[in-house]
Design an enzyme around this catalytic site. Structure first.
Site, PDB file in Angstrom:
ATOM      1  N   ARG A 105       0.859  -1.183   0.000  1.00 16.65           N
ATOM      2  CA  ARG A 105       0.000   0.000   0.000  1.00 16.65           C
ATOM      3  C   ARG A 105       0.893   1.231   0.000  1.00 16.65           C
ATOM      4  O   ARG A 105       2.103   1.109   0.054  1.00 16.65           O
ATOM      5  CB  ARG A 105      -0.961  -0.003   1.188  1.00 16.65           C
ATOM      6  CG  ARG A 105      -0.291   0.079   2.536  1.00 16.65           C
ATOM      7  CD  ARG A 105      -1.315   0.215   3.658  1.00 16.65           C
ATOM      8  NE  ARG A 105      -0.672   0.122   4.960  1.00 16.65           N
ATOM      9  CZ  ARG A 105      -1.312   0.145   6.122  1.00 16.65           C
ATOM     10  NH1 ARG A 105      -2.614   0.266   6.155  1.00 16.65           N
ATOM     11  NH2 ARG A 105      -0.662   0.048   7.258  1.00 16.65           N
ATOM     12  N   CYS A 109       2.552   8.374  -5.567  1.00 20.55           N
ATOM     13  CA  CYS A 109       3.244   9.659  -5.489  1.00 20.55           C
ATOM     14  C   CYS A 109       2.168  10.717  -5.293  1.00 20.55           C
ATOM     15  O   CYS A 109       1.258  10.840  -6.107  1.00 20.55           O
ATOM     16  CB  CYS A 109       4.019   9.906  -6.774  1.00 20.55           C
ATOM     17  SG  CYS A 109       4.427  11.640  -6.964  1.00 20.55           S
ATOM     18  N   GLU A 144      -3.681   7.486   7.661  1.00 24.77           N
ATOM     19  CA  GLU A 144      -2.380   7.720   8.293  1.00 24.77           C
ATOM     20  C   GLU A 144      -1.397   8.380   7.323  1.00 24.77           C
ATOM     21  O   GLU A 144      -0.336   7.828   7.019  1.00 24.77           O
ATOM     22  CB  GLU A 144      -1.780   6.421   8.835  1.00 24.77           C
ATOM     23  CG  GLU A 144      -2.533   5.864  10.027  1.00 24.77           C
ATOM     24  CD  GLU A 144      -1.832   4.660  10.658  1.00 24.77           C
ATOM     25  OE1 GLU A 144      -1.020   4.014   9.987  1.00 24.77           O
ATOM     26  OE2 GLU A 144      -2.108   4.369  11.838  1.00 24.77           O
ATOM     27  N   CYS A 155      10.540  11.410  -7.056  1.00 20.93           N
ATOM     28  CA  CYS A 155      10.311  11.251  -8.497  1.00 20.93           C
ATOM     29  C   CYS A 155      10.368  12.605  -9.213  1.00 20.93           C
ATOM     30  O   CYS A 155      10.347  13.655  -8.572  1.00 20.93           O
ATOM     31  CB  CYS A 155       8.983  10.553  -8.729  1.00 20.93           C
ATOM     32  SG  CYS A 155       7.578  11.673  -8.663  1.00 20.93           S
ATOM     33  N   GLU A 305      -8.314   4.214  15.684  1.00 26.60           N
ATOM     34  CA  GLU A 305      -7.924   2.798  15.741  1.00 26.60           C
ATOM     35  C   GLU A 305      -7.333   2.549  17.123  1.00 26.60           C
ATOM     36  O   GLU A 305      -6.296   3.105  17.464  1.00 26.60           O
ATOM     37  CB  GLU A 305      -6.863   2.470  14.682  1.00 26.60           C
ATOM     38  CG  GLU A 305      -7.326   2.716  13.253  1.00 26.60           C
ATOM     39  CD  GLU A 305      -6.241   2.392  12.214  1.00 26.60           C
ATOM     40  OE1 GLU A 305      -5.238   1.750  12.559  1.00 26.60           O
ATOM     41  OE2 GLU A 305      -6.415   2.815  11.057  1.00 26.60           O
TER      42      GLU A 305
HETATM   43  C1  GLA Z   1      -2.366   1.271  10.960  1.00 23.59           C
HETATM   44  C2  GLA Z   1      -3.323   1.490   9.812  1.00 23.59           C
HETATM   45  C3  GLA Z   1      -4.295   0.393   9.591  1.00 23.59           C
HETATM   46  C4  GLA Z   1      -3.653  -0.930   9.846  1.00 23.59           C
HETATM   47  C5  GLA Z   1      -3.088  -0.978  11.238  1.00 23.59           C
HETATM   48  C6  GLA Z   1      -2.476  -2.317  11.590  1.00 23.59           C
HETATM   49  O1  GLA Z   1      -2.640   1.948  12.093  1.00 23.59           O
HETATM   50  O2  GLA Z   1      -4.014   2.701   9.862  1.00 23.59           O
HETATM   51  O3  GLA Z   1      -4.730   0.466   8.260  1.00 23.59           O
HETATM   52  O4  GLA Z   1      -2.647  -1.121   8.920  1.00 23.59           O
HETATM   53  O5  GLA Z   1      -2.095  -0.022  11.347  1.00 23.59           O
HETATM   54  O6  GLA Z   1      -1.279  -2.542  10.906  1.00 23.59           O
HETATM   55 ZN    ZN Z   2       6.657  11.746  -6.515  1.00 24.73          ZN
END
Ligand code: GLA
Ligand code: ZN
Length: 658
Positions: A105, A109, A144, A155, A305
């Site tokens: 993930r 860019c 995040e 790049c 979270e």
């Molecule tokens: C982060 C992310 C989530 C998940 C958790 C657990 O906090 O925001 O998408 O990836 O970690 O790894």
């Molecule tokens: Zn870039």
């Protein structure tokens, strides 16, 4: 309408037939809000321009029937394969010129104009589709931001944006040359077009260029967020926008991100992030992160979270001890969280995060984690209801600056010097003494705080200096320490004054020499008592200051290590070294004289306070694995009605006082 508890939910990971069961179980547990959709772009748009929101519509409806609303995340942290195949340049590039490829993930860019167009298209359609749905109550842009962007992106598109940013900042190439000190190593430029990102070099990079690059990267991410927030606010007005911050993560300036948010959110994993680093659970560190997040908007925040089981990707953490999940959630409330969403509803059967455990285990049947979190929710829910909006009292503050952090990341001097870890020297001592602490930024109003701790003021400007002077003149107690007033805002050494430049009069000292403790532990003697100190010793001469403690070793033995200076109606303290916890405790004792600790508790038992409408709430949190005695004045009424003289391991207790 406010929410107390929620979960992070990934309906796309489960068969449709399970959705209704999940929703029903969530309701039974006490969940009224879920966050969804932030990683599922390829589901909602499997081929360019073909939008399929049917499944999401269906799950939102199922949740709604159980009285559950939702927050939707824009899925821009995971662009789909068709897009990457058509425009591989969307994939980010590291400082060595290598691409990061599809399959994880954050393979995006954030400046790429083609990618921006795709985002505009998708987010507009997404927002319009849910604009009229009253059960979609808010948005989270991306996920995040800054995560995985440690060495991203160098790049050509980002370089171009960097050049534009520099041009706007410096106007002329001559001025840039001067501010970057390009006379060194033949780095002079004759045109902005010659400038690149600070890519891999054979030797050290230009620190002024690096600092601007860090500032630029933060600005780019902020603008990336603003770009999406604007679309969301325009296409679907009336819904809140928040973002899930990561505590002390420094890829972007959270204070400035806060200006774009209705409220801040945070992701809290006390058990550690076992895909990358192996941090052990430290109650003070997690407390500090919560205080930082509250300081972003200076009001209560959400946990987007919250750890609900073992953390882990390829490597796993420890299993939370009985009581810890509830304790960790209560710690968030103790520092100002008004809403908590648990990550995640159920442990995933697939992908990298198979072992980042959820409330429900893989088989979907409630177990210990479920029972403990439910018990926490049942107990804390009514209390949280009552204390919505309550804030801690203002006593001490720590000046937090992304710029100082960046400058030290570029030139730490000592290999073990880390900005946030160093701040923890002071935070830890305040935490042990149960003194409420906020983090403030340079342009905040500091006047409400009795004590301001401003560690590592490496970059010093006339404005900052004036503000520090005014704070102390007005009666504040200020703590400054080593590497203070060394550089100007361009990361060039200041030559027009004596260290600590622009504030040496405020400190009443001159730093004439310094000693980087590469292979040595330092010693500081305070009132005949010897303490360890680390990393650095400033060699100090007194002007108007008074010595509080002296170095106990080296050729400068007996010379001042810690000083104070009366200035106006206040006092400035100066600490020439990194203090051991015991020394920091001694120092904080001195600096906070007259501020009453919230309570007196054994080691490992945290105490915090929140206040609202004349009512006070006291949280006592036992982070240790053993029972701990507690005794509080009788005016504190236990919110559960039960008077106790001891707290079981990993237990929390909340009190109220009118
Ligand atoms: C982060 C992310 C989530 C998940 C958790 C657990 O906090 O925001 O998408 O990836 O970690 O790894
Ligand atoms: Zn870039």
């Amino acid at each position: 309408m406010h929410y107390l508890f929620g979960v992070d939910y990934y309906p796309e990971h489960w068969p449709k037939e399970r959705w209704a069961t999940d929703a029903k179980m969530m309701r039974e547990m006490g969940v009224t809000i879920v966050r969804m959709a932030e990683f599922s772009w390829s589901k909602w748009e499997p081929r360019e321009g073909e939008f399929h929101f049917e499944d999401l519509d269906e799950v939102i409806e199922i949740l709604e029937r159980e009285g559950i609303d939702c927050i939707l995340g824009t899925p821009t942290a995971a662009p789909p394969k068709w897009m990457i195949d058509r425009n591989p340049e969307i994939q980010p590039m590291d400082a060595e010129g290598r691409r990061y490829f599809f399959g994880g993930r954050h393979h995006d860019c954030q400046s790429n104009p083609v990618y921006r167009e795709h985002i505009r298209r998708f987010v507009t359609a997404f927002a319009r589709h849910y604009a009229q749905n009253p059960h979609v109550v808010g948005w989270q842009v991306d996920n995040e931001l800054g995560n995985s962007h440690g060495n991203l992106c160098y790049c050509p598109s980002c370089e171009k944006r960097f050049r534009q940013w520099l041009k706007q900042k410096y106007q002329t190439i001559e001025w840039l040359n001067q501010c970057w000190g390009t006379a060194f190593w033949s780095q002079g430029y004759t045109s902005f077009d010659q400038i690149t990102a600070p890519k891999m070099t054979t030797s050290g990079h230009n620190p002024s260029q690096q600092l601007d690059w860090k500032r630029f990267c933060s600005d780019l991410v902020l603008e990336f967020h603003q770009f999406q927030a604007d679309i969301l606010r325009q296409a679907a007005p009336g819904k809140f926008i928040t973002h899930n911050l990561m505590g002390f993560s420094d890829k972007l300036d959270y204070h400035r991100l806060g200006e774009q948010l209705d409220f801040a959110s945070h992701d809290q994993y006390p058990g550690g992030h076992f895909h990358a680093r192996h941090d052990v659970y430290r109650a003070d560190f997690h407390a500090a992160e919560l205080d930082l997040v509250r300081s972003v908007k200076k009001k209560p925040f959400w946990i987007m979270e919250q750890q609900s089981g073992i953390t882990g990707w390829e490597i796993l953490g420890r299993t939370p001890r009985p009581g810890q999940l509830g304790l960790w959630a209560m710690q968030c409330v103790a520092h100002g969280a008004d809403t908590i969403l648990f990550f995640r509803w159920r442990s995933c059967l697939m992908g990298t995060e198979q072992y980042w455990h959820g409330i429900l285990p893989h088989n979907g049947e409630p177990g210990r984690y479920y029972r403990e979190i439910k018990a926490f929710m049942d107990q804390a829910g009514p209390w949280m209801e009552e204390m919505q909006g309550a804030m801690p009292p203002k006593e001490a503050a720590i000046l937090f600056s992304y710029e100082q952090d960046y400058a030290f990341a570029i030139q730490p001097h000592h290999p073990d010097l880390r900005y946030t870890q160093h701040l923890m020297t002071y935070y830890g001592a305040l935490h042990r003494k149960h003194i409420p602490t906020d983090f403030v930024r340079e342009n905040d109003d500091w006047s409400g705080y009795k004590v301001l701790i401003a560690p590592l003021q490496f970059l010093m400007t006339p404005e900052l200096s004036a503000k520090l002077h005014a704070y102390v003149a007005g009666g504040g107690r200020l703590v400054l320490d080593f590497r203070c007033g060394v550089k100007d805002a361009h990361n060039l050494a200041i030559s027009t004054d004596t260290l600590p430049c622009l504030v040496h009069d405020l400190c009443g000292i001159r730093v004439t020499e310094y000693d980087c403790l590469r292979d040595a532990v330092g010693e500081v003697v305070w009132n005949g008592e010897a303490y360890e100190s680390y990393l650095w010793n400033d060699i100090i001469e007194l002007d108007t200051a008074t010595m509080l403690a002296a170095y106990g070793k080296e050729f400068y033995q007996g010379s001042p290590a810690i000083t104070y200076n009366a200035y106006g109606q206040g006092k400035t303290y100066y600490v020439g070294t990194q203090m051991s916890p015991a020394l920091a405790d001694r120092m904080i004792e001195e600096v906070t004289a007259g501020i009453a600790p919230l309570a007196d508790t054994p080691w490992g038992v945290e105490v915090t306070q929140r206040e609202k409408n004349g009512k006070r709430y006291l949280f006592v949190l036992n982070h240790t694995g053993t029972e701990q005695p507690i005794s509080l004045p009788a005016s504190w009424q236990p919110m559960d009605g039960k008077d106790v003289s001891a707290l079981p391991p990993y237990a929390a207790k909340v009190y109220r006082r009118a």
